[in-house]
Design a protein around this motif. Structure first.
Motif, short mmCIF file in Angstrom:
data_model
loop_
_atom_site.label_atom_id
_atom_site.label_comp_id
_atom_site.label_asym_id
_atom_site.label_seq_id
_atom_site.Cartn_x
_atom_site.Cartn_y
_atom_site.Cartn_z
N GLY A 61 0.55 -1.23 -0.08
CA GLY A 61 0.19 -0.06 -0.08
C GLY A 61 0.68 0.79 -0.14
O GLY A 61 0.42 2.70 -0.75
N LEU A 62 2.04 0.85 0.76
CA LEU A 62 2.89 2.17 0.87
C LEU A 62 4.06 2.42 -0.77
O LEU A 62 3.41 3.96 -1.29
CB LEU A 62 3.86 1.93 2.12
CG LEU A 62 4.42 3.76 2.41
CD1 LEU A 62 4.26 4.39 2.49
CD2 LEU A 62 5.75 3.34 3.67
N LEU A 63 4.13 1.76 -0.88
CA LEU A 63 4.94 1.61 -2.49
C LEU A 63 3.45 1.98 -3.40
O LEU A 63 4.09 3.04 -4.05
CB LEU A 63 5.27 0.50 -2.87
CG LEU A 63 6.80 -0.37 -1.50
CD1 LEU A 63 7.41 -1.32 -1.97
CD2 LEU A 63 7.86 1.17 -2.05
N ALA A 64 3.02 1.90 -3.22
CA ALA A 64 2.07 2.40 -4.80
C ALA A 64 1.23 3.50 -4.67
O ALA A 64 1.28 4.09 -5.04
CB ALA A 64 -0.05 1.31 -4.75
N TRP A 65 1.51 3.80 -3.06
CA TRP A 65 0.95 5.29 -2.94
C TRP A 65 1.93 6.18 -3.15
O TRP A 65 1.84 7.37 -4.52
CB TRP A 65 0.60 5.60 -1.58
CG TRP A 65 -0.32 6.85 -1.25
CD1 TRP A 65 1.24 7.81 -0.73
CD2 TRP A 65 -0.88 7.51 -1.58
NE1 TRP A 65 0.40 9.27 -0.91
CE2 TRP A 65 -0.65 9.09 -1.64
CE3 TRP A 65 -2.38 7.53 -2.33
CZ2 TRP A 65 -1.41 10.27 -2.18
CZ3 TRP A 65 -2.90 8.34 -2.42
CH2 TRP A 65 -3.04 9.71 -2.30
N ARG A 66 3.47 6.28 -3.10
CA ARG A 66 4.42 6.95 -3.69
C ARG A 66 4.85 6.72 -5.24
O ARG A 66 5.15 7.48 -5.55
CB ARG A 66 5.70 5.99 -3.36
CG ARG A 66 5.54 5.86 -1.66
CD ARG A 66 6.06 6.99 -0.50
NE ARG A 66 7.62 7.40 -1.44
CZ ARG A 66 7.98 8.50 -1.03
NH1 ARG A 66 7.43 9.91 -0.86
NH2 ARG A 66 9.22 8.80 -1.51
N TRP A 67 3.81 5.56 -6.13
CA TRP A 67 4.28 5.79 -7.16
C TRP A 67 2.83 6.66 -7.32
O TRP A 67 1.81 6.43 -8.05
CB TRP A 67 3.56 4.06 -8.02
CG TRP A 67 3.79 3.77 -9.13
CD1 TRP A 67 4.37 4.77 -9.84
CD2 TRP A 67 3.80 2.70 -10.51
NE1 TRP A 67 4.55 4.37 -11.28
CE2 TRP A 67 4.35 2.99 -10.88
CE3 TRP A 67 2.93 1.37 -9.75
CZ2 TRP A 67 4.30 1.82 -12.21
CZ3 TRP A 67 3.29 0.53 -10.53
CH2 TRP A 67 3.33 0.85 -11.67
N ARG A 68 3.05 7.48 -7.60
CA ARG A 68 2.11 8.71 -8.21
C ARG A 68 1.43 8.91 -9.86
O ARG A 68 0.34 9.38 -10.04
CB ARG A 68 2.83 9.90 -8.14
CG ARG A 68 3.42 10.49 -6.85
CD ARG A 68 3.74 11.98 -6.71
NE ARG A 68 4.99 12.47 -5.92
CZ ARG A 68 3.59 13.44 -4.72
NH1 ARG A 68 2.71 13.61 -5.54
NH2 ARG A 68 4.38 13.76 -3.60
N ALA A 69 2.03 7.94 -10.73
CA ALA A 69 1.43 8.26 -11.93
C ALA A 69 0.32 7.24 -11.57
O ALA A 69 -0.83 8.19 -13.20
CB ALA A 69 2.68 8.24 -12.88
N VAL A 70 0.52 6.49 -11.32
CA VAL A 70 -0.93 5.35 -11.14
C VAL A 70 -1.79 5.83 -10.36
O VAL A 70 -2.63 4.54 -10.30
CB VAL A 70 -0.78 3.97 -11.61
CG1 VAL A 70 0.19 3.95 -12.95
CG2 VAL A 70 0.73 3.45 -10.88
N LEU A 147 -5.29 13.93 -6.05
CA LEU A 147 -4.20 12.85 -4.73
C LEU A 147 -2.68 12.97 -5.63
O LEU A 147 -1.98 11.55 -5.07
CB LEU A 147 -4.50 11.65 -5.48
CG LEU A 147 -5.82 10.83 -4.90
CD1 LEU A 147 -6.41 9.47 -5.37
CD2 LEU A 147 -6.48 11.06 -3.88
N GLY A 148 -1.99 14.10 -5.91
CA GLY A 148 -0.77 14.65 -6.10
C GLY A 148 -0.27 13.70 -7.51
O GLY A 148 0.59 13.53 -7.49
N VAL A 149 -1.15 13.81 -8.63
CA VAL A 149 -0.55 12.68 -9.46
C VAL A 149 0.03 14.38 -9.85
O VAL A 149 -0.30 15.42 -10.57
CB VAL A 149 -2.14 12.16 -10.33
CG1 VAL A 149 -1.45 11.98 -11.52
CG2 VAL A 149 -2.37 10.82 -9.96
N SER A 150 0.74 13.76 -10.85
CA SER A 150 1.48 14.78 -12.01
C SER A 150 1.23 15.20 -12.65
O SER A 150 1.37 14.06 -13.87
CB SER A 150 3.05 14.91 -11.82
OG SER A 150 3.81 15.33 -12.53
N ARG A 151 0.24 15.95 -13.25
CA ARG A 151 -0.09 15.81 -15.66
C ARG A 151 1.19 16.97 -15.88
O ARG A 151 0.77 17.47 -16.79
CB ARG A 151 -1.55 16.15 -14.88
CG ARG A 151 -2.13 15.29 -14.36
CD ARG A 151 -3.72 15.42 -15.02
NE ARG A 151 -4.92 14.49 -15.00
CZ ARG A 151 -5.04 14.77 -13.54
NH1 ARG A 151 -4.51 15.57 -12.60
NH2 ARG A 151 -5.67 13.46 -13.54
N SER A 152 2.02 17.44 -15.48
CA SER A 152 3.05 18.58 -15.93
C SER A 152 3.26 18.00 -17.27
O SER A 152 3.81 18.21 -17.94
CB SER A 152 4.24 19.40 -15.13
OG SER A 152 5.35 18.40 -14.82
#
Length: 193
Positions: A61-70, A147-152
């Protein structure tokens, strides 16, 4: 990809489970019915399985949250499916590599070592629940609506705020912090009612 990773980790978890768990014996009461000896070893096998899969779920769960793009609903589904499949694979690998059998020792009713198995079926959900709990808490604690997903990098991102707009940052020495506006009426300038 997350599901596959959790399945592969499940193989390692099964090997760890069978190495950590002490086997238990059983008693043959006839007609092929064997009752496990209800000692701490018997309960410990399930406890060890729950601990191992729970820790894997928290880390996933922690690693999945750290993976921002998905981040998003697809990741939630992947954690749920991968968590259950990983637990099932861990139990299967532990059972296959854990040894044991149902052979009764000669002239007794004792089975020396039973095969390793999970007796509490609810433990198959521990990994998925732990992963989803961590992911949900992180999503609830997120300050941004996306959710902090980077779209830049995608070119379709949200435009940066212009100076003077509601989203623009103020410097500490900016007079606007204290309510001063260079033009227009100030709050103190309003007519009394």
């Amino acid at each position: 990809m997350v599901v596959l990773a959790l399945v592969l980790v499940g193989v390692l978890a099964g090997l760890l489970w069978q190495a950590w768990t002490v086997r238990t014996q059983g008693f043959n009461i006839g007609n092929g019915v064997i009752i496990p000896d209800e000692t701490e070893d018997w309960i410990g096998a399930d406890a060890h399985f729950g601990i191992i899969t729970g820790v894997i779920g928290l880390a996933a769960g922690l690693l999945a949250w750290r993976w921002r793009a998905v981040r998003g609903p697809a990741m939630v589904a992947a954690l749920a499916v991968g968590g259950v499949l990983g637990s099932l694979i861990a139990a299967w690998v532990g059972h296959l590599t854990g040894g044991g059998n149902h052979i009764v020792v000669a002239n007794t009713n004792v089975v020396k070592q039973l095969p390793l198995s999970v007796r509490m079926n609810g433990l198959f959900l521990v990994q998925a629940i732990a992963a989803l709990a961590v992911y949900l808490v992180a999503a609830l604690a997120s300050a941004s609506d996306d959710l902090g997903v980077s779209r830049s990098g995608s070119g379709g991102g949200v435009p940066a705020p212009t100076p003077g707009s509601a989203g623009a940052e103020y410097r500490p020495d900016d007079p606007r912090r204290h309510g001063y506006r260079p033009s227009g009426a100030q709050q103190g300038d309003l007519a009394p009612q």
